[in-house]
Design a protein around this motif. Sequence first.
Motif, PDB file in Angstrom:
ATOM      1  N   GLN A 138      33.377  17.330  43.456  1.00  0.00           N
ATOM      2  CA  GLN A 138      32.844  18.656  43.774  1.00  0.00           C
ATOM      3  C   GLN A 138      31.322  18.541  43.790  1.00  0.00           C
ATOM      4  O   GLN A 138      30.711  18.268  42.758  1.00  0.00           O
ATOM      5  CB  GLN A 138      33.298  19.608  42.677  1.00  0.00           C
ATOM      6  CG  GLN A 138      33.320  21.043  43.090  1.00  0.00           C
ATOM      7  CD  GLN A 138      33.735  21.888  41.897  1.00  0.00           C
ATOM      8  OE1 GLN A 138      34.724  21.581  41.211  1.00  0.00           O
ATOM      9  NE2 GLN A 138      32.949  22.900  41.613  1.00  0.00           N
ATOM     10  N   THR A 175      27.682  20.260  44.641  1.00  0.00           N
ATOM     11  CA  THR A 175      27.100  21.596  44.816  1.00  0.00           C
ATOM     12  C   THR A 175      25.583  21.505  44.823  1.00  0.00           C
ATOM     13  O   THR A 175      24.990  20.837  43.971  1.00  0.00           O
ATOM     14  CB  THR A 175      27.515  22.508  43.630  1.00  0.00           C
ATOM     15  OG1 THR A 175      28.917  22.373  43.437  1.00  0.00           O
ATOM     16  CG2 THR A 175      27.167  23.971  43.891  1.00  0.00           C
ATOM     17  N   SER A 179      24.567  19.219  41.708  1.00  0.00           N
ATOM     18  CA  SER A 179      25.485  18.707  40.689  1.00  0.00           C
ATOM     19  C   SER A 179      26.687  18.072  41.378  1.00  0.00           C
ATOM     20  O   SER A 179      27.056  18.446  42.482  1.00  0.00           O
ATOM     21  CB  SER A 179      25.935  19.807  39.736  1.00  0.00           C
ATOM     22  OG  SER A 179      26.692  20.759  40.432  1.00  0.00           O
ATOM     23  N   GLU A 213      30.319  16.607  34.837  1.00  0.00           N
ATOM     24  CA  GLU A 213      29.204  17.006  35.701  1.00  0.00           C
ATOM     25  C   GLU A 213      27.959  16.122  35.556  1.00  0.00           C
ATOM     26  O   GLU A 213      27.421  15.957  34.466  1.00  0.00           O
ATOM     27  CB  GLU A 213      28.792  18.458  35.420  1.00  0.00           C
ATOM     28  CG  GLU A 213      27.734  18.923  36.413  1.00  0.00           C
ATOM     29  CD  GLU A 213      27.098  20.259  36.061  1.00  0.00           C
ATOM     30  OE1 GLU A 213      27.476  21.263  36.698  1.00  0.00           O
ATOM     31  OE2 GLU A 213      26.226  20.297  35.167  1.00  0.00           O
ATOM     32  N   THR A 214      27.500  15.581  36.661  1.00  0.00           N
ATOM     33  CA  THR A 214      26.206  14.892  36.730  1.00  0.00           C
ATOM     34  C   THR A 214      25.236  15.818  37.428  1.00  0.00           C
ATOM     35  O   THR A 214      25.492  16.268  38.543  1.00  0.00           O
ATOM     36  CB  THR A 214      26.348  13.573  37.522  1.00  0.00           C
ATOM     37  OG1 THR A 214      27.120  12.660  36.746  1.00  0.00           O
ATOM     38  CG2 THR A 214      24.987  12.950  37.805  1.00  0.00           C
ATOM     39  N   ARG A 215      24.119  16.139  36.770  1.00  0.00           N
ATOM     40  CA  ARG A 215      23.121  17.012  37.384  1.00  0.00           C
ATOM     41  C   ARG A 215      22.006  16.132  37.946  1.00  0.00           C
ATOM     42  O   ARG A 215      21.516  15.241  37.253  1.00  0.00           O
ATOM     43  CB  ARG A 215      22.568  17.956  36.314  1.00  0.00           C
ATOM     44  CG  ARG A 215      21.745  19.095  36.860  1.00  0.00           C
ATOM     45  CD  ARG A 215      22.641  20.161  37.470  1.00  0.00           C
ATOM     46  NE  ARG A 215      21.868  21.271  37.984  1.00  0.00           N
ATOM     47  CZ  ARG A 215      22.190  22.548  37.809  1.00  0.00           C
ATOM     48  NH1 ARG A 215      23.280  22.885  37.137  1.00  0.00           N
ATOM     49  NH2 ARG A 215      21.441  23.499  38.317  1.00  0.00           N
ATOM     50  N   HIS A 245      30.642  17.044  40.273  1.00  0.00           N
ATOM     51  CA  HIS A 245      31.752  16.936  39.318  1.00  0.00           C
ATOM     52  C   HIS A 245      32.606  15.777  39.782  1.00  0.00           C
ATOM     53  O   HIS A 245      33.284  15.856  40.802  1.00  0.00           O
ATOM     54  CB  HIS A 245      32.586  18.221  39.301  1.00  0.00           C
ATOM     55  CG  HIS A 245      32.057  19.229  38.346  1.00  0.00           C
ATOM     56  ND1 HIS A 245      32.464  19.309  37.036  1.00  0.00           N
ATOM     57  CD2 HIS A 245      31.117  20.170  38.501  1.00  0.00           C
ATOM     58  CE1 HIS A 245      31.803  20.273  36.424  1.00  0.00           C
ATOM     59  NE2 HIS A 245      30.971  20.815  37.294  1.00  0.00           N
TER      60      HIS A 245
END
Length: 443
Positions: A69, A71, A79, A44-46, A81
Amino acid sequence: MSHSAEPRPMTSRRCGPLKGEALVPGDKSISHRALILGAMAVGETRITGLLEGQDVLDTARAMAAFGAQVTQHGPGDWSVHGVGVGGFRSPEGVIDCGNSGTGVRLIMGAMATTPITATFTGDASLSRRPMARVTDPLAQFGARITTREGGRLPITIEGAQDPVPVAYRTPVASAQIKSAVLLAGLNAPGDTVVIESEPTRDHSERMLTGFGAEIHTETTSDGHRITLTGRPELRPQPVAVPRDPSSAAFPVAAALIVPGSEIRVPGVSRNPTRDGLYVTLLEMGADIAFENTREEGGEPVADLVVRHSLLKGVSVPAARAASMIDEFPILSVIASFAEGTTVMNGVSELRVKESDRIDAMTKGLRANGVEVEDTPDSMTVHGMARVPGGGQAVTHLDHRIAMSFLVLGMATENPVGIDDAGPITTSFPDFVPLMTRLGAELA
Ligand code: S3P
């Protein structure tokens, strides 16, 4: 998504002093790259401060189509994924990049060395723009590419089965070409090299370093040489997107030309590869203070305090063009109010942006009483104490042309009209409410 809504004409009238704080949106270049690199990292990259302009939303949708993914958690808070380098899948539908040259060129690069197939399209503006500058080097990696006549969109890319690394000298100073080649190089074994004669914006290099890729830059007699080692495992990381200096340029310009104005523009990126407009404005005598200089998300940022200024015309050297390539339309507006003549040299790339920006600005400024000359690669504006206005400008699906003429009308004797404010949403969705809060009169 293509901009297909009905044209939205708008008029800008001479207004009183602009006052207050202008919170401009996140940087467009960095927003695209955060989504794309996030999709190529595992995990995950936020992302915070993401620009939610149409160009970037189109890239977010594209990354989802390739298997990431994506979001949205709240305003600007997203974020991704990612699926890892080489992990993209073939999208089911066509990838529509709308108005965005950065989106389509970087995404084509990112998928060209993975053995999948994708078809790319865009709006009427993007479909006119040259793509061979990117598809030529991507073919050297081993991708098979079919384009419409003249190398234009729609384009289908069959990614290379066995990509080979490439050494490529960019034929024009372009961060989009450089970035497309570097992103393709991520899934090629060995070293991919890009050589550019003038340094262009370095957000890809900074962010690739942050995600753990091995990449280094050296300045040689040959030019600016960037070497990337292929097949890294990209590590997801938080990305705080700084505010966009190219968007900040519009309220900054408005404050400089509307008498009595004083505004604050906090948290703007001062990356030296994007700083040319601000260097030029200081040369012209602009009253701009850079306060609280600091680092955010790997980029230098500052709070700008801008006051109305009596400016002088200058000659902008060709070597500075790359560091302010998106700011020439608004500089030509500012130059209309300066004492003397402003010459912009080495700006032929403006002819292949979202519109032919030299032509659009020359015609629109003349329609508003400004004396302007153009050549294939330059533009000259003769400033005047009172700019008549009273004309109509054609924006050609180009957000920066639309915003430039709305800013012009804030200080002209008579109102300035534009045929369509719709494209402004590509990069600065809050432009009209933000400028109105400062005191602009747009309707
Ligand atoms: C961009 C690079 C520039 C600029 C564009 C954004 C980028 O284009 O005009 O708005 O994010 O890499 P070129 O690289 O084609 O000059």
